[in-house]
Design an enzyme around this catalytic site. Structure first.
Site, short mmCIF file in Angstrom:
data_model
loop_
_atom_site.label_atom_id
_atom_site.label_comp_id
_atom_site.label_asym_id
_atom_site.label_seq_id
_atom_site.Cartn_x
_atom_site.Cartn_y
_atom_site.Cartn_z
N GLY A 20 41.24 39.20 21.94
CA GLY A 20 41.74 40.22 21.02
C GLY A 20 41.76 39.86 19.56
N GLY A 21 41.11 38.75 19.17
CA GLY A 21 41.17 38.35 17.77
C GLY A 21 39.86 38.41 17.03
N SER A 22 38.80 38.89 17.69
CA SER A 22 37.50 38.97 17.02
C SER A 22 36.67 40.07 17.66
CB SER A 22 36.74 37.64 17.12
OG SER A 22 36.45 37.31 18.47
N TYR A 160 25.14 38.16 33.29
CA TYR A 160 26.04 39.08 32.59
C TYR A 160 25.90 40.49 33.13
CZ TYR A 160 27.79 41.87 28.63
OH TYR A 160 28.45 42.78 27.84
N ALA A 163 27.63 40.71 36.46
CA ALA A 163 29.08 40.73 36.32
C ALA A 163 29.57 42.12 35.93
CB ALA A 163 29.52 39.70 35.28
#
Length: 256
Positions: A20-22, A160, A163
């Site tokens: 949640g920071g980038s 990816y 997933a």
């Protein structure tokens, strides 16, 4: 960032966001803070400066916990710490992912397991960690980030893509199992969002033009374009919506 809707029930809600920071995650954190939510976010890199920025900008400081989401005990402890600080988590956003490019013939068993531990396994164990608190609170909303990559059958990062197909299956299974507890579980599949990472590593002019040619809306996606859909899925405005995959991609793929 400007929000076009306010959801009263998100004011004071305990929200947990991975990554949640980038990138997209930073916009999600800011969007929830603007709704008055109490946000906890985790990531491997130091998010203190971002938390400082959000506090100065919105007078609502998110709680940053440094955590590698592939470390399941650490992830579960982060959820416990978030609940201790903000009350039981009632909104979980499984956002963190790694779309590192790789050729199918080059993948080792170790590569595969590492990729799945980030892009699929962590989603389940984060959901497992918040479930008891959501039950105690009378319900909650889990939003699992997927991707249109598997719908398009994209090449160049098969682990990816696999997933993300798995995330939609997991979403449906959890929604069915936990629905009686009023826990809603939905997936959100963005298109190609031009974060700084994408621009730096993979967004060639040729690929950008080709992608835009497939879209109905002829604008590239920015991180803030994803926020409104997540807030909707988190809020009571979508209270009878579960086991679904919402696509925000400018009209590249067609569902239904």
């Amino acid at each position: 960032m400007q929000l076009d809707a306010t959801y009263a029930d998100l004011n004071g809600a305990s929200v947990f966001i991975t990554g949640g920071g980038s990138g997209i995650g930073a916009s999600l954190t800011e969007g929830f803070l603007m709704q008055g939510a109490k946000v906890t976010f985790v990531q491997r890199s130091d998010g203190t400066a971002f938390a400082d920025e959000m506090e100065a900008k919105h007078r609502n400081r998110p709680l940053f916990i440094k955590c590698d989401i592939t470390d399941v005990p650490a992830l579960k402890q982060a959820v416990e710490d978030a609940a201790a600080a903000h009350g039981p988590v009632t909104v979980l956003v499984n956002n963190a992912a790694n779309d590192k490019r790789h050729a199918a013939m080059d993948i080792t068993a170790e590569d595969w397991d590492w990729n799945q531990s980030i892009n699929l396994r962590a989603y389940l164990f984060a959901a497992q960690a918040v479930q008891p608190g959501m039950v105690a609170a009378g319900g909650g909303s889990i939003i699992n980030f997927s991707s249109i990559s598997y719908m398009m059958g994209n090449a160049g990062y098969v682990s990816y893509v696999s997933a993300n197909a798995g995330i939609t299956g997991m979403t449906r299974g959890l929604a069915r199992e936990w629905g009686p507890e009023r826990i809603r579980v939905n997936a959100l599949a963005p298109g190609w969002v031009l974060t700084q990472k994408q621009l730096d590593m993979w967004a060639t002019p040729e690929d950008l033009d080709a992608h835009l040619a497939r879209a109905c809306l002829k604008d590239h996606l920015k991180p803030e374009d994803i926020v409104g859909g997540v807030l909707f899925l988190a809020s009571n405005a979508s209270r009878m919506m579960t086991s679904q995959t919402m696509v925000i991609d400018g009209g590249v793929v067609v569902t239904g």
